[in-house]
Design a protein around this motif. Sequence first.
Motif, PDB file in Angstrom:
ATOM      1  N   LEU A 216       0.725  -1.228  -0.022  1.00 24.06           N
ATOM      2  CA  LEU A 216      -0.054   0.098   0.163  1.00 24.06           C
ATOM      3  C   LEU A 216       0.722   1.363  -0.027  1.00 24.06           C
ATOM      4  N   GLY A 217       1.906   1.250   0.746  1.00 22.83           N
ATOM      5  CA  GLY A 217       2.909   2.368   0.842  1.00 22.83           C
ATOM      6  C   GLY A 217       3.601   2.730  -0.523  1.00 22.83           C
ATOM      7  N   ILE A 218       4.059   1.578  -1.178  1.00 25.52           N
ATOM      8  CA  ILE A 218       4.595   1.683  -2.224  1.00 25.52           C
ATOM      9  C   ILE A 218       3.771   2.340  -3.415  1.00 25.52           C
ATOM     10  N   CYS A 219       2.423   2.022  -3.530  1.00 23.96           N
ATOM     11  CA  CYS A 219       1.547   2.434  -4.341  1.00 23.96           C
ATOM     12  C   CYS A 219       1.262   3.707  -4.119  1.00 23.96           C
ATOM     13  N   LEU A 220       1.186   4.340  -2.861  1.00 21.75           N
ATOM     14  CA  LEU A 220       0.752   5.499  -2.371  1.00 21.75           C
ATOM     15  C   LEU A 220       1.916   6.712  -2.548  1.00 21.75           C
ATOM     16  N   SER A 221       3.165   5.949  -2.762  1.00 24.00           N
ATOM     17  CA  SER A 221       4.607   6.889  -2.714  1.00 24.00           C
ATOM     18  C   SER A 221       4.342   8.086  -3.962  1.00 24.00           C
TER      19      SER A 221
ATOM     20  N   GLY B  43      13.030  14.947  -3.435  1.00 15.84           N
ATOM     21  CA  GLY B  43      13.295  13.966  -2.810  1.00 15.84           C
ATOM     22  C   GLY B  43      12.258  13.401  -2.014  1.00 15.84           C
ATOM     23  N   VAL B  44      11.030  14.079  -2.014  1.00 15.11           N
ATOM     24  CA  VAL B  44      10.070  13.535  -1.104  1.00 15.11           C
ATOM     25  C   VAL B  44       9.530  12.159  -1.055  1.00 15.11           C
ATOM     26  N   GLN B  45       9.357  11.633  -2.415  1.00 12.78           N
ATOM     27  CA  GLN B  45       8.838  10.374  -2.611  1.00 12.78           C
ATOM     28  C   GLN B  45       9.991   9.503  -2.125  1.00 12.78           C
ATOM     29  N   GLN B  46      11.322   9.571  -2.315  1.00 16.45           N
ATOM     30  CA  GLN B  46      12.437   8.556  -1.793  1.00 16.45           C
ATOM     31  C   GLN B  46      12.357   8.648  -0.516  1.00 16.45           C
ATOM     32  N   TYR B  47      12.372   9.932  -0.045  1.00 16.62           N
ATOM     33  CA  TYR B  47      12.263   9.851   1.762  1.00 16.62           C
ATOM     34  C   TYR B  47      11.043   8.982   2.338  1.00 16.62           C
ATOM     35  N   PHE B  48       9.872   9.192   1.777  1.00 15.49           N
ATOM     36  CA  PHE B  48       8.901   8.548   2.196  1.00 15.49           C
ATOM     37  C   PHE B  48       8.997   6.908   2.343  1.00 15.49           C
ATOM     38  N   LEU B  49       9.605   6.496   1.147  1.00 14.01           N
ATOM     39  CA  LEU B  49       9.842   5.013   1.101  1.00 14.01           C
ATOM     40  C   LEU B  49      10.754   4.263   1.955  1.00 14.01           C
ATOM     41  N   VAL B  50      11.721   5.379   2.433  1.00 15.04           N
ATOM     42  CA  VAL B  50      12.492   4.760   3.408  1.00 15.04           C
ATOM     43  C   VAL B  50      11.983   4.819   4.846  1.00 15.04           C
ATOM     44  N   TYR B  51      11.051   5.700   5.069  1.00  9.58           N
ATOM     45  CA  TYR B  51      10.234   5.942   6.001  1.00  9.58           C
ATOM     46  C   TYR B  51       9.404   4.721   6.262  1.00  9.58           C
ATOM     47  N   LEU B  52       8.708   4.394   5.117  1.00  7.07           N
ATOM     48  CA  LEU B  52       7.734   3.204   4.851  1.00  7.07           C
ATOM     49  C   LEU B  52       8.347   1.710   5.105  1.00  7.07           C
ATOM     50  N   PHE B  53       9.505   1.565   4.917  1.00  9.62           N
ATOM     51  CA  PHE B  53      10.415   0.344   5.114  1.00  9.62           C
ATOM     52  C   PHE B  53      10.830   0.243   6.712  1.00  9.62           C
TER      53      PHE B  53
END
Length: 526
Positions: free
Chosen positions: A109-114, A129-139
């Motif tokens: 769900l997080g990857i789809c939302l990023s 780089g907001v999307q990349q930051y979010f993915l790190v936070y997601l994992f």
Amino acid sequence: METHDRNEIRVLNSMRNIATSAVLQTVLGILSFVDRTIFIHCLSLEYLGLNTLFSNILNVLSMAELGMSSAIAFALYKPIAEKNTAQICSYMSFFRKAYQIIGCLILVLGICLSPFVGYFLGGETDISGVQQYFLVYLFGVGLTYFYSYKQILIDADQKKYINQIVICLGSILRILFQLAAVYITRDYGIYIVIYLVFNVGKNFVLALWADRLYPYLREKKIRPLEKEERKAVTRNIKAMSLHKFGEVAINSIDSILISALVDLRTLGLYANYQIITNALLSAMRVFYSSISASIGNLYATEDDEHVYSSFVSLDFANYFISSVITVMMFSLFQSVMTLWFGPSFTLDTSTVLLISLVFYIDSNRRMVLNYHDACGLFWADKYKRVLEAVINLVVSFVLGRKIGIDGIFIGTLVCNITGFLIEVNVVFSNVFVRSPLRYLLKYCVRLLFTLTLSLTAYFVCSLYDGNALISLVYSIIVSIVLCFMVYYLVYFRNKDFMITKKAVKSIIRSMMEKRGRKSADGEKNS
């Protein structure tokens, strides 16, 4: 086991949990203030707003957890009390598979939302780089679900202090590494990579600790849950999924709406107030969570009158603590922010009053909610949280567009009060078996009393408007003296206070007797 012995064990377990957590949370709270200060000076208020936004988006995604932790704890109370290790293993095997599915679901769900995270940013921002930051936070959040289910067994066994030690020490180390990294590099990316490593690491350590505490968890031949057992747990999980939905709406939607309807800078300002309210709520939740297993044990072994008597004393203690903190919070907030960051980092007084009232309503309803969850009343009001979510989202969105951040917090107040009224009715009907009207009247009086005292204390504190440090010291002294003087005059002959006082004396006497028996045993052995 005799009732006295069971009471003693519950009290001592709760006191140990509370004491351990209180010390660690105090250290963690101080470090969090230092972390926030250095974070803002080394990065910016916008990055702070972004960090808060990520945290709340991930809280929304964690709805996939479906509130399973409360349902698991309730299912485990009885087999733990009976030392039925085979049944415990059956439940834990079921929960392990469920949590692995949940972890995968959150990550997907997080990857789809990023790609759409940028739409939550209101106004202009220079952050890239907001999307990349979010993915790190997601994992950093999603991977924890592959190990965290074992923590619930430790909690249900009234050993929450073990979880608290590992979680708090892990958080302290994380903050220290983050402080060093952000001070040296000024790089937000490194800051959240450290969050990922430590968040996953502390959950892995707790999983290993649980295996050492409960060696039977390593058993290979585990009996699957019986159909009726699986049906009962699944029923509670379905109900808790609805509860979780509303809880997330209350705790996370506010920040997302502030970011979307106002801007990241305002969210960053609110985040500074939020770190204080969250630290206070965390400290209070230490108390709630430390006694929840004891309440569950009490409900499983004692009569209705005994359970209600315990509620009266705990609820009054909770009201007193919540009320005093609320009064001091409203009186001190602006002085603290001015001294901490400067006058440009303060919100309007009306907003601060609403933040303080949200804190009071939230903290004051927690004891009723504690009995609600510990007694397994998940199904009785399964749609309550959905109703809260709808009210919070609709009222906060409509008023937020019209009057800004104040409208968002008014929506939160309305939904909190609605949920509280439903919880009181369910708990009094199903656990205490009596009418809630007298309690609700008492609650209204307490709310008005707290509001009046808060406004009075704020007025007296505002009479001095000089040096920020002197103003803070003056406000602290005035708030403390006014609170304890007024509360003593109003409550020293109050029936609820007398019941609470009696309960506290009983706890102290029980602890002294336990200490005396240990000393006597030590002398015999020597």
